[in-house]
Design a protein around this motif. Sequence first.
Motif, mmCIF file in Angstrom:
data_model
loop_
_atom_site.group_PDB
_atom_site.id
_atom_site.type_symbol
_atom_site.label_atom_id
_atom_site.label_comp_id
_atom_site.label_asym_id
_atom_site.label_seq_id
_atom_site.Cartn_x
_atom_site.Cartn_y
_atom_site.Cartn_z
ATOM 1 N N LYS A 65 0.835 -1.203 0.000
ATOM 2 C CA LYS A 65 0.000 0.000 0.000
ATOM 3 C C LYS A 65 0.873 1.258 0.000
ATOM 4 N N ASN A 66 1.901 1.281 0.854
ATOM 5 C CA ASN A 66 2.808 2.430 0.895
ATOM 6 C C ASN A 66 3.612 2.544 -0.400
ATOM 7 N N ALA A 67 4.010 1.406 -0.970
ATOM 8 C CA ALA A 67 4.753 1.430 -2.232
ATOM 9 C C ALA A 67 3.883 2.010 -3.343
ATOM 10 N N PHE A 68 2.589 1.670 -3.351
ATOM 11 C CA PHE A 68 1.682 2.227 -4.355
ATOM 12 C C PHE A 68 1.559 3.743 -4.205
ATOM 13 N N GLU A 69 1.527 4.219 -2.959
ATOM 14 C CA GLU A 69 1.487 5.672 -2.725
ATOM 15 C C GLU A 69 2.737 6.342 -3.305
ATOM 16 N N ILE A 70 3.894 5.726 -3.060
ATOM 17 C CA ILE A 70 5.159 6.280 -3.562
ATOM 18 C C ILE A 70 5.176 6.262 -5.085
ATOM 19 N N ILE A 71 4.706 5.171 -5.686
ATOM 20 C CA ILE A 71 4.657 5.079 -7.148
ATOM 21 C C ILE A 71 3.769 6.178 -7.713
ATOM 22 N N HIS A 72 2.613 6.392 -7.076
ATOM 23 C CA HIS A 72 1.702 7.439 -7.553
ATOM 24 C C HIS A 72 2.343 8.823 -7.435
ATOM 25 N N ASN A 103 -1.654 5.505 -12.264
ATOM 26 C CA ASN A 103 -2.257 4.459 -11.451
ATOM 27 C C ASN A 103 -1.200 3.397 -11.159
ATOM 28 N N PRO A 104 -0.890 3.124 -9.888
ATOM 29 C CA PRO A 104 0.158 2.159 -9.556
ATOM 30 C C PRO A 104 -0.156 0.734 -9.999
ATOM 31 N N VAL A 105 -1.432 0.367 -10.102
ATOM 32 C CA VAL A 105 -1.771 -0.982 -10.563
ATOM 33 C C VAL A 105 -1.384 -1.134 -12.033
ATOM 34 N N GLU A 106 -1.591 -0.079 -12.800
ATOM 35 C CA GLU A 106 -1.197 -0.093 -14.212
ATOM 36 C C GLU A 106 0.325 -0.211 -14.342
ATOM 37 N N ILE A 107 1.063 0.501 -13.488
ATOM 38 C CA ILE A 107 2.527 0.416 -13.482
ATOM 39 C C ILE A 107 2.966 -0.996 -13.092
ATOM 40 N N LEU A 108 2.273 -1.613 -12.119
ATOM 41 C CA LEU A 108 2.591 -2.981 -11.704
ATOM 42 C C LEU A 108 2.389 -3.961 -12.855
ATOM 43 N N VAL A 109 1.300 -3.813 -13.598
ATOM 44 C CA VAL A 109 1.034 -4.708 -14.731
ATOM 45 C C VAL A 109 2.121 -4.549 -15.795
ATOM 46 N N ALA A 147 11.963 0.607 -1.653
ATOM 47 C CA ALA A 147 12.654 -0.344 -2.529
ATOM 48 C C ALA A 147 11.672 -1.023 -3.476
ATOM 49 N N LEU A 148 10.480 -1.404 -2.978
ATOM 50 C CA LEU A 148 9.476 -2.026 -3.836
ATOM 51 C C LEU A 148 8.971 -1.044 -4.880
ATOM 52 N N ALA A 149 8.724 0.192 -4.471
ATOM 53 C CA ALA A 149 8.262 1.209 -5.424
ATOM 54 C C ALA A 149 9.296 1.418 -6.531
ATOM 55 N N ASP A 150 10.577 1.542 -6.159
ATOM 56 C CA ASP A 150 11.631 1.736 -7.157
ATOM 57 C C ASP A 150 11.744 0.533 -8.083
ATOM 58 N N GLU A 151 11.668 -0.665 -7.514
ATOM 59 C CA GLU A 151 11.776 -1.887 -8.318
ATOM 60 C C GLU A 151 10.649 -1.962 -9.347
ATOM 61 N N ILE A 152 9.432 -1.634 -8.936
ATOM 62 C CA ILE A 152 8.292 -1.677 -9.853
ATOM 63 C C ILE A 152 8.418 -0.602 -10.924
ATOM 64 N N ILE A 153 8.836 0.599 -10.533
ATOM 65 C CA ILE A 153 8.985 1.680 -11.512
ATOM 66 C C ILE A 153 10.085 1.349 -12.523
ATOM 67 N N TYR A 154 11.219 0.843 -12.051
ATOM 68 C CA TYR A 154 12.312 0.478 -12.959
ATOM 69 C C TYR A 154 11.890 -0.649 -13.896
ATOM 70 N N ALA A 155 11.193 -1.639 -13.370
ATOM 71 C CA ALA A 155 10.763 -2.760 -14.213
ATOM 72 C C ALA A 155 9.721 -2.309 -15.234
ATOM 73 N N ALA A 156 8.850 -1.382 -14.853
ATOM 74 C CA ALA A 156 7.833 -0.895 -15.780
ATOM 75 C C ALA A 156 8.454 -0.137 -16.944
ATOM 76 N N SER A 157 9.559 0.553 -16.683
ATOM 77 C CA SER A 157 10.234 1.293 -17.750
ATOM 78 C C SER A 157 11.339 0.467 -18.409
ATOM 79 N N ARG A 158 11.451 -0.805 -18.016
ATOM 80 C CA ARG A 158 12.455 -1.761 -18.545
ATOM 81 C C ARG A 158 13.869 -1.221 -18.346
ATOM 82 N N ASP A 159 14.085 -0.596 -17.190
ATOM 83 C CA ASP A 159 15.385 -0.033 -16.838
ATOM 84 C C ASP A 159 16.317 -1.149 -16.357
#
Length: 191
Positions: A85-92, A98-104, A163-175
């Motif tokens: 939940k906190n990671a989704f807030e950070i992603i937003h 939408n953090p769920v879209e970034i997760l997908v 760390a989870l927020a960064d990992e999801i954001i990096y993976a979503a951008s294929r970094d």
Amino acid sequence: MSKDGKKGVEFKVFDKWSLEGIEVQDAGLKRYISLKPIQNPHSGGRHEHHRFMKSNVNIVERLINNMMRPGKSGGKKAKATSIVKNAFEIIHLKTKKNPVEILVQAITNSSPCEDVTRVAYGGVVYPVSVDIAPQRRIDLALRHLSDGTRKTAFSNPKTVDEALADEIIYAASRDAKSFAVKKRDEMERVA
């Protein structure tokens, strides 16, 4: 809308993030990433005793379940839920999406397509490249996202949420900074 013109109740993940309009870009994964409307991602393991039923569990709950790997937070679902939940807030806050879209997107980008298996033929073992089933692709992507999060947060001032927020954001951008994307590239290179 219902017959009488009233709008029905829309369920949002954590009462914030809508699942409407989220598309899975990878056609092979579309059937296995569940985006069923859910308010509280806690199914109580009702899928556990039926084969392939975990593909009907909401993808956010599957991420939460992967964050409960054995160790410090093993079996502590409330703790894992608050981390996500906190990671989704950070992603937003970082992406304004939408953090769920970034997760997908992150799962799609970090799920490997090929792997290597060993085949014995005439007493000699050969490595052979094989395609990975879609459900296993998602399982591997979620495992790599959560493993990368734990490795980043271990003995580091960065919290697990960050760390989870960064990992999801990096993976979503294929970094290449993403642990999950590195693992995918490594598996496919070996294959």
